[in-house]
Design a protein around this motif. Structure first.
Motif, short mmCIF file in Angstrom:
data_model
loop_
_atom_site.label_atom_id
_atom_site.label_comp_id
_atom_site.label_asym_id
_atom_site.label_seq_id
_atom_site.Cartn_x
_atom_site.Cartn_y
_atom_site.Cartn_z
N ASP B 70 1.08 -1.08 0.25
CA ASP B 70 -0.21 0.29 0.21
C ASP B 70 0.70 0.97 -0.31
O ASP B 70 1.37 1.40 0.91
N ARG B 71 0.21 2.35 -0.88
CA ARG B 71 1.10 3.41 -1.37
C ARG B 71 0.65 4.17 -0.50
O ARG B 71 1.21 5.69 -0.69
N SER B 72 -0.38 4.75 0.00
CA SER B 72 -1.02 5.56 0.74
C SER B 72 -0.69 5.99 1.11
O SER B 72 -1.14 7.64 1.40
N LYS B 73 0.16 5.56 2.05
CA LYS B 73 1.03 6.35 2.95
C LYS B 73 2.25 6.85 3.37
O LYS B 73 2.87 7.29 3.95
N GLY B 74 2.85 6.48 2.14
CA GLY B 74 4.16 7.33 1.91
C GLY B 74 5.46 6.19 1.48
O GLY B 74 4.66 5.04 2.30
N ASN B 102 3.06 7.63 -7.56
CA ASN B 102 1.42 7.13 -8.43
C ASN B 102 1.09 7.26 -9.01
O ASN B 102 0.16 7.33 -9.95
N GLU B 406 2.18 -4.15 -5.97
CA GLU B 406 2.97 -3.12 -6.56
C GLU B 406 4.03 -2.60 -7.32
O GLU B 406 5.06 -3.51 -6.78
#
Lengths: 225, 468
Positions: B70-74, B102, B406
């Motif tokens: 998950d990349r939503s938190k950087g 992103n 990802e």
């Protein structure tokens, strides 16, 4: 770039083939955005007993006493003697940066990987290719020298390690016995090292030729522009 | 006119000037940039107050440090985050097109170049990464460079080079079922060694190479560097042209036609002479598995771990012993009795759509073995990920127990959080089995995607052709 001058240095023997750039400087240290400070992590996985990570105080880490550069006679080594295909693997210039930061100025091996070899010259580091037989002799001489300077299995640290004198101008290496070994080096690279020349500065002397090439090429292959 | 090799032609077309001793200023058409080997180059340009020579020749992405979860938190790791942010800032400051973390087009630099049509036949292409040889699959002269040269290309669009030697590796005949591009290139490295191509540009040719898809050819050229060669190249044919056509950076209409007719010459002339020629018989190549800590330490799946006692060269024998110690393997152990802890399917070698298809084909209707702690599939780019999902491959893999991640370099070199713990053994589709490459103390066995998936479901190495 620092000029490469004739110098005399202690030889550290690293008796391994295919020493890869992952071994020279492991990937976790490639996260730095600087060009300096890699020396303490040179050969990190071989040199320390724990897992190294960026930001650690390396002086507090447990060292591997069996690793060659941890022996006190090699603490100030500036010549690294190794086996074939030294520097294989990744193109990371952090490898020559780490070697240089540690104090290495010359690497002697029977062969080098191309990208590493090239990267050395960009950083004032001299890679020297010598025949296998000559490399064998040097390894033997280093070992024999260490036997003399070891007393009751203890290093006599007052005695310096085996040293070589490297003269880039005459492309020769002088051993302690006085024997002279000559080596080959590309004339252009030699010149750059001797005078500490900056490649980009040299290339920018040919701006007009680059522009002329681009102009011609744009006619021939316009899809490239 | 003298007959030229493909390498000769590519070289000659890019000479800006040459000195008598062969020192050449070589023009570079395309420069790919990533976050690890570029910050010091941009810093150098700023310090010298120089400008970029040709901004649109550069294309950047982030791949080595990015998380595959998950990349939503950087990015959590502050060092990785700084490096990625530094590239973002440099691209912004210097006006370089970047596929940032992103962006759906983000991916491994050597996957996105060809995917975007940023890699074209006949080009010179460089990147601060040794696996730049990958792009040679499209008939381009492509090679890895260090950071000083990254700075040199950014500021002059040229490199100071000397010409390499010409080497031809011909793989004649056809490979059997279940034998892939990865097996071909590992077999080549077994034959010539990791320094076999040092000082050379290798042209791969022969029926077995022609029969490969362009993606498969990229796998072969990718590992040219593992054979010591900076560049691997393959002649242009209809497959190459079909592959390039319609990609975002590829030429269109009149320019496309002009380019295609120019590309027709991108092959070695009939009587061109090579400094070295190596020939392999494709029929004899079986699925390959590396057993040691160098890509040349490789055998067929039906073989045993080699015995250093049978090696007459003492330096080599000692190297084999050291490798066996590190890998915790005994000589003469059958390869198919080696059990694994993790599986990694990904990297610039094997993360393209056909690699994922091959893994999914093996995984379909099967389950990852209970002794395998983690089996992960990391697509090479966001676009490949999407294509695989459109084909339903992600579901097949997830159902079998694989993790679907990802895009990025991931556990090929473990600069991000994906890594082996000390002592763990991995079946990996990447390119290097060096000590610590996938994590300190980790043990890597290089295989094809099909063989990695087969190992995942069996729990140990197994001949994918004989899977129940």
């Amino acid at each position: 770039m620092k000029k490469f001058e004739t110098f005399r240095g202690i030889v550290a023997p690293l008796d391994r083939s295919n020493v890869d750039t992952d071994a020279i400087i492991p990937k976790q240290f490639l996260k730095s955005i600087k060009r300096s400070g890699f020396g303490p992590n040179l050969f990190d996985a071989w040199r320390y007993l724990d897992n190294g990570e960026p930001g650690m105080d390396n002086s507090q880490r447990p060292v591997n006493p069996d690793f060659v550069l941890n022996q006190s006679r090699y603490k100030n080594a500036s010549v690294l003697l190794a086996r074939k295909n030294f520097g294989c693997g990744s193109s990371r210039e952090h490898a020559p940066w780490a070697l240089q930061d540690f104090g290495i100025r010359v690497i002697i091996a029977p062969s080098f990987a191309d990208i590493f070899y090239n990267n050395c010259f960009k950083n004032g580091l001299l890679p020297v290719v010598l025949e296998d037989a000559v490399i064998d002799t040097l390894f033997n001489e280093v070992a024999a020298f260490n036997e003399i300077t070891t007393f009751n299995k203890k290093e006599v640290t007052a005695l310096p390690g085996y040293q070589l004198e490297i003269d880039l101008k005459t492309q020769s290496i002088k051993t302690p016995s006085g024997a002279v070994i000559s080596f080959d080096v590309d004339a252009f690279r030699k010149d750059c090292l001797l005078h500490g020349l900056d490649d980009i500065g040299l290339t920018l002397q040919h701006v007009e030729e680059i522009k002329a090439y681009e102009h011609r090429r744009q006619q021939e292959a316009p899809w490239l522009f | 006119m003298t007959a030229k090799t493909l390498y000769d032609k590519l070289w000659d077309a890019h000479v800006v000037r040459a000195d008598e001793d062969g020192t050449t200023l070589l023009y570079i058409d395309r420069h790919l940039v990533h976050e690890v080997t570029s910050p010091q180059a941009f810093e150098g340009i700023r310090m010298a107050d120089r400008k970029l020579w040709r901004t649109n020749a550069n294309l950047a992405t982030v791949d080595h440090n990015v998380p595959t979860t998950d990349r939503s938190k950087g990015i959590t790791d502050p060092f990785s985050r700084l490096q990625v942010e530094t590239l973002d800032q440099n691209c912004k400051d210097f006006g370089i097109t970047e596929f940032a973390m992103n962006d759906p087009r983000q991916g491994i630099v050597h996957v996105i170049g060809p995917e975007q049509g940023a890699t074209l036949p006949g080009m010179t292409l460089v990147c601060g990464d040794s696996h730049t040889s990958t792009h040679g699959a499209l008939g381009a002269l492509a090679f890895g460079i260090g950071t000083s040269e990254v700075e040199h290309v950014l500021s002059t669009q040229c490199l100071i080079q000397k010409k390499s030697k010409n080497m031809l590796v011909r793989v004649d005949g056809q490979v059997g079922n279940g034998v892939t591009a990865k097996d071909i290139v590992l077999a080549i490295i077994a034959e010539i060694g990791t320094a076999g191509g040092t000082g050379c540009a290798i042209e791969f040719a022969g029926d077995a190479i022609r029969d490969l898809s362009v993606e498969g050819r990229m796998t072969v050229c990718n590992m040219a560097i593992e054979a010591g060669a900076r560049a691997g190249i393959i002649a242009v044919d209809d497959k190459t042209i079909d592959y390039v056509k319609g990609r975002p950076f590829a030429p269109t209409s009149e320019l496309w036609n002009k380019a295609v007719s120019a590309w027709a010459d991108l092959h070695s002339d009939k009587n061109a002479s090579f400094d070295h020629v190596v020939q392999l018989n494709a029929k004899e190549i079986k699925p390959q598995v590396t057993w040691g800590t160098s890509p040349e330490m490789v055998v067929s799946i039906d073989a045993n771990v080699p015995d250093p006692a049978n090696e007459s060269d003492p330096v080599k024998s000692e190297g084999m012993q050291a490798a066996l110690r590190y890998m915790d393997l005994q000589a003469n152990k059958p390869i198919n009795e080696i059990y694994i802890d993790k599986v990694f399917i990904g990297s610039c070698t094997n993360s393209r759509i056909e690699d994922i298809r091959a893994a999914a084909q093996v995984a379909k209707g099967r389950k990852v073995a209970s002794n395998v702690k983690l089996a992960m599939v990391v697509p090479g780019s966001g676009l490949i990920k999407k294509q695989a999902e459109d084909e339903g491959l992600d579901k097949i893999l997830i159902k079998a127990g694989f993790e679907w991640r990802e895009p990025g370099c991931s556990m090929c070199l473990a600069m991000n959080a994906d890594r082996l713990e000390s002592g763990e053994r991995c079946a990996s589709t990447s390119n290097r089995n060096f000590e610590g490459r996938q994590g300190q103390g980790g043990r890597t066995h290089l295989v094809s995607p099909a063989m990695a998936a087969a190992a995942a479901v069996a729990g140990h190495f197994v001949d994918v052709r004989e899977l129940d």
